[in-house]
Motif scaffolding. Structure first.
Motif, short mmCIF file in Angstrom:
data_model
loop_
_atom_site.label_atom_id
_atom_site.label_comp_id
_atom_site.label_asym_id
_atom_site.label_seq_id
_atom_site.Cartn_x
_atom_site.Cartn_y
_atom_site.Cartn_z
N THR A 76 0.83 -1.21 0.00
CA THR A 76 0.00 0.00 0.00
C THR A 76 0.86 1.25 0.00
O THR A 76 0.48 2.26 -0.59
CB THR A 76 -0.96 0.03 1.20
N LEU A 77 2.01 1.20 0.65
CA LEU A 77 2.92 2.35 0.64
C LEU A 77 3.44 2.62 -0.77
O LEU A 77 3.45 3.75 -1.24
CB LEU A 77 4.09 2.13 1.59
N VAL A 78 3.85 1.56 -1.46
CA VAL A 78 4.41 1.73 -2.81
C VAL A 78 3.32 2.13 -3.80
O VAL A 78 3.57 2.90 -4.72
CB VAL A 78 5.11 0.42 -3.25
N MET A 79 2.11 1.64 -3.60
CA MET A 79 1.04 1.90 -4.56
C MET A 79 0.36 3.25 -4.38
O MET A 79 -0.47 3.63 -5.20
CB MET A 79 -0.03 0.80 -4.47
N ARG A 80 0.69 3.98 -3.33
CA ARG A 80 0.07 5.30 -3.14
C ARG A 80 0.47 6.21 -4.29
O ARG A 80 1.63 6.29 -4.67
CB ARG A 80 0.52 5.92 -1.83
N MET A 81 -0.48 6.93 -4.82
CA MET A 81 -0.22 7.77 -5.98
C MET A 81 -0.02 9.23 -5.61
O MET A 81 0.41 10.02 -6.42
CB MET A 81 -1.38 7.67 -6.98
N ASN A 82 -0.32 9.63 -4.38
CA ASN A 82 -0.25 11.04 -4.04
C ASN A 82 1.12 11.44 -3.50
O ASN A 82 1.29 12.56 -3.03
CB ASN A 82 -1.33 11.39 -3.01
N ARG A 83 2.11 10.56 -3.58
CA ARG A 83 3.46 10.92 -3.14
C ARG A 83 4.18 11.66 -4.27
O ARG A 83 3.85 11.51 -5.44
CB ARG A 83 4.25 9.68 -2.76
N ASN A 85 7.44 11.26 -5.16
CA ASN A 85 8.20 10.27 -5.90
C ASN A 85 7.75 8.89 -5.44
O ASN A 85 8.12 8.44 -4.36
CB ASN A 85 9.70 10.45 -5.65
N PRO A 86 6.92 8.19 -6.22
CA PRO A 86 6.42 6.89 -5.76
C PRO A 86 7.50 5.83 -5.67
O PRO A 86 7.34 4.85 -4.96
CB PRO A 86 5.36 6.52 -6.80
N TRP A 87 8.64 5.99 -6.31
CA TRP A 87 9.70 5.00 -6.28
C TRP A 87 10.85 5.55 -5.44
O TRP A 87 11.85 6.02 -5.96
CB TRP A 87 10.18 4.63 -7.68
N VAL A 88 10.68 5.51 -4.14
CA VAL A 88 11.66 6.07 -3.23
C VAL A 88 12.96 5.27 -3.33
O VAL A 88 12.95 4.03 -3.31
CB VAL A 88 11.13 6.04 -1.78
N GLY A 89 14.08 5.95 -3.42
CA GLY A 89 15.38 5.30 -3.48
C GLY A 89 15.88 5.04 -4.88
O GLY A 89 17.01 4.68 -5.09
N SER A 90 15.03 5.19 -5.89
CA SER A 90 15.49 4.97 -7.25
C SER A 90 15.90 6.30 -7.88
O SER A 90 15.62 7.37 -7.35
CB SER A 90 14.39 4.32 -8.09
N ALA A 91 16.55 6.23 -8.99
CA ALA A 91 17.08 7.45 -9.63
C ALA A 91 16.00 8.27 -10.16
O ALA A 91 15.26 8.98 -10.04
CB ALA A 91 17.98 7.08 -10.79
#
Length: 91
Positions: A76-83, A85-91
């Motif tokens: 659910t954390l990764v699938m949240r769309m209102n962040r 950057n949804p892919w935290v830690g990636s370039a």
């Protein structure tokens, strides 16, 4: 409390057989019982379970529940769309 809400559990477990199709009704009933865990409880009580086996099974079920809960939370954390950057830690 309304009349309809008083028997919600009973209605949820009621299987209607249409056109005398008993096989389809049994499939639906078995699916409902499987989802609720009734078949698993029945299988556990069919024969004696040693205390050590019971402890191992219960510990495994607890660990599996903790793992599943943690994975659901991560998904659910990764699938949240209102962040931002949804892919935290990636370039």
């Amino acid at each position: 409390m309304g009349v309809g809400s008083r028997h919600v559990q009973f209605v949820a477990r009621t299987v209607l057989v249409k056109k005398n199709n008993v096989e389809e009704g049994m499939r639906v009933l078995n699916r409902l019982m499987g989802r609720e865990g009734l078949l698993d409880r029945y299988r556990l009580t069919r024969r004696y379970e040693k205390p050590t086996q019971m402890r191992r099974r219960v510990n495994f079920e607890k660990a599996k529940a903790i793992y599943n809960e943690d994975m659901d939370r991560k998904i659910t954390l990764v699938m949240r769309m209102n962040r931002l950057n949804p892919w935290v830690g990636s370039a």
